[in-house]
Design a protein around this motif. Sequence first.
Motif, short mmCIF file in Angstrom:
data_model
loop_
_atom_site.label_atom_id
_atom_site.label_comp_id
_atom_site.label_asym_id
_atom_site.label_seq_id
_atom_site.Cartn_x
_atom_site.Cartn_y
_atom_site.Cartn_z
N GLU A 140 -16.67 11.91 1.25
CA GLU A 140 -15.60 11.35 2.07
C GLU A 140 -14.30 11.43 1.27
N PHE A 141 -13.28 12.01 1.90
CA PHE A 141 -12.02 12.25 1.18
C PHE A 141 -10.91 11.33 1.69
N PHE A 142 -10.04 10.95 0.74
CA PHE A 142 -8.90 10.10 1.03
C PHE A 142 -7.69 10.69 0.33
N LEU A 143 -6.57 10.70 1.03
CA LEU A 143 -5.35 11.27 0.49
C LEU A 143 -4.45 10.18 -0.06
N LEU A 144 -4.10 10.28 -1.33
CA LEU A 144 -3.19 9.32 -1.96
C LEU A 144 -1.76 9.75 -1.67
N MET A 145 -0.93 8.81 -1.24
CA MET A 145 0.46 9.14 -0.99
C MET A 145 1.34 7.91 -1.08
N GLY A 146 2.62 8.13 -1.31
CA GLY A 146 3.59 7.04 -1.33
C GLY A 146 4.05 6.72 0.08
N VAL A 175 -4.52 6.55 1.73
CA VAL A 175 -4.38 5.40 0.83
C VAL A 175 -2.95 5.42 0.33
N VAL A 176 -2.18 4.41 0.73
CA VAL A 176 -0.73 4.47 0.61
C VAL A 176 -0.23 3.45 -0.42
N VAL A 177 0.64 3.94 -1.31
CA VAL A 177 1.28 3.09 -2.31
C VAL A 177 2.69 2.74 -1.83
N PRO A 178 3.01 1.45 -1.61
CA PRO A 178 4.35 1.08 -1.15
C PRO A 178 5.42 1.49 -2.16
N ARG A 179 6.57 1.90 -1.65
CA ARG A 179 7.71 2.25 -2.50
C ARG A 179 8.82 1.24 -2.25
N VAL A 229 11.61 1.00 0.94
CA VAL A 229 11.14 1.87 2.02
C VAL A 229 10.40 1.02 3.05
N MET A 230 10.81 1.10 4.30
CA MET A 230 10.13 0.37 5.35
C MET A 230 8.71 0.92 5.52
N LEU A 231 7.74 0.03 5.57
CA LEU A 231 6.36 0.45 5.66
C LEU A 231 6.01 0.89 7.08
N TRP A 232 5.46 2.07 7.19
CA TRP A 232 4.94 2.54 8.47
C TRP A 232 3.53 1.99 8.65
N THR A 233 3.27 1.42 9.79
CA THR A 233 1.93 0.96 10.11
C THR A 233 1.11 2.13 10.65
N ALA A 234 -0.20 1.91 10.76
CA ALA A 234 -1.05 2.93 11.37
C ALA A 234 -0.63 3.18 12.81
N GLU A 235 -0.19 2.13 13.49
CA GLU A 235 0.24 2.26 14.88
C GLU A 235 1.48 3.16 14.98
N ARG A 236 2.42 2.97 14.08
CA ARG A 236 3.64 3.78 14.14
C ARG A 236 3.34 5.24 13.82
N LEU A 237 2.49 5.47 12.83
CA LEU A 237 2.13 6.85 12.48
C LEU A 237 1.38 7.51 13.63
N MET A 279 5.47 -0.87 -9.54
CA MET A 279 6.47 0.13 -9.15
C MET A 279 7.01 0.82 -10.41
N ILE A 280 6.39 1.91 -10.78
CA ILE A 280 6.80 2.68 -11.94
C ILE A 280 7.63 3.86 -11.45
N GLU A 281 8.94 3.75 -11.55
CA GLU A 281 9.83 4.78 -11.01
C GLU A 281 10.13 5.83 -12.08
N ILE A 282 9.24 6.81 -12.16
CA ILE A 282 9.44 7.95 -13.06
C ILE A 282 9.46 9.20 -12.20
N ALA A 283 10.46 10.02 -12.35
CA ALA A 283 10.57 11.25 -11.56
C ALA A 283 10.38 12.45 -12.48
N SER A 284 9.50 13.36 -12.09
CA SER A 284 9.24 14.53 -12.92
C SER A 284 10.51 15.34 -13.16
N ARG A 285 11.36 15.46 -12.14
CA ARG A 285 12.59 16.25 -12.31
C ARG A 285 13.48 15.63 -13.37
N GLU A 286 13.49 14.29 -13.48
CA GLU A 286 14.29 13.64 -14.51
C GLU A 286 13.69 13.86 -15.89
#
Length: 202
Positions: A99-105, A128-132, A135-143, A163-170
């Motif tokens: 069973e697969f789950f996609l990690l995303m912000g 599986v969603v990590v809040p940022r 950013v307003m959280l989208w519910t399952a209903e909205r998606l 909330m670890i704000e590290i950006a690869s580009r930086e």
Amino acid sequence: MRIGIFGGTFDPVHLGHLIIAEQCRTQAGFDQVWFVPSAHPPHKAGQGVTRFDQRCDMIELAIAGHPSFRVERIEQQLAPPSYTAETLAELARRQPSDEFFLLMGSDGLPDLPGWYEPHRVIERAGLVVVPRPGVMLWTAERLATALGVPVAAVRMRFVACPMIEIASRELRRAVADGLSVRYLVPRAVEEYLNDRKLYARK
């Protein structure tokens, strides 16, 4: 098994990635988390991206010693560009009993309806969603509404994560400018960058 799929360019992988992966693993009850570096990221077409093998090497160094983390190089074997829908389909074909789950912000949820064949993505994987912050959280209903599917088709849960704000580009920019990235990337990754002069100005 329950497997978390963590996709991205990982250019380079950093401590924020590792924290997210570990928190998702424990809170969502994954047996494993697979880091799936994008071989041909469609959103970065025409942009300079570090070689696939080097990005994979850095992930291998970063996750060394963690028995539940691994690098999955599947996208190197698939036709470009690298689409999540195709990657998940191939993973399901290879391991149909898992069973697969996609990690995303949470900042990525509003973009998901614009992905390549997003219906196949949510069919193959839970989210599986990590809040940022900020950013307003989208519910399952909205998606579900945005995708035009029944809400039952969206399997989604949120995880609490620092909330670890590290950006690869930086990080790439910092290395190019001769600045320290210690404590932002694992020590082994820092040494890899130094040894190979990766991101250094030509």
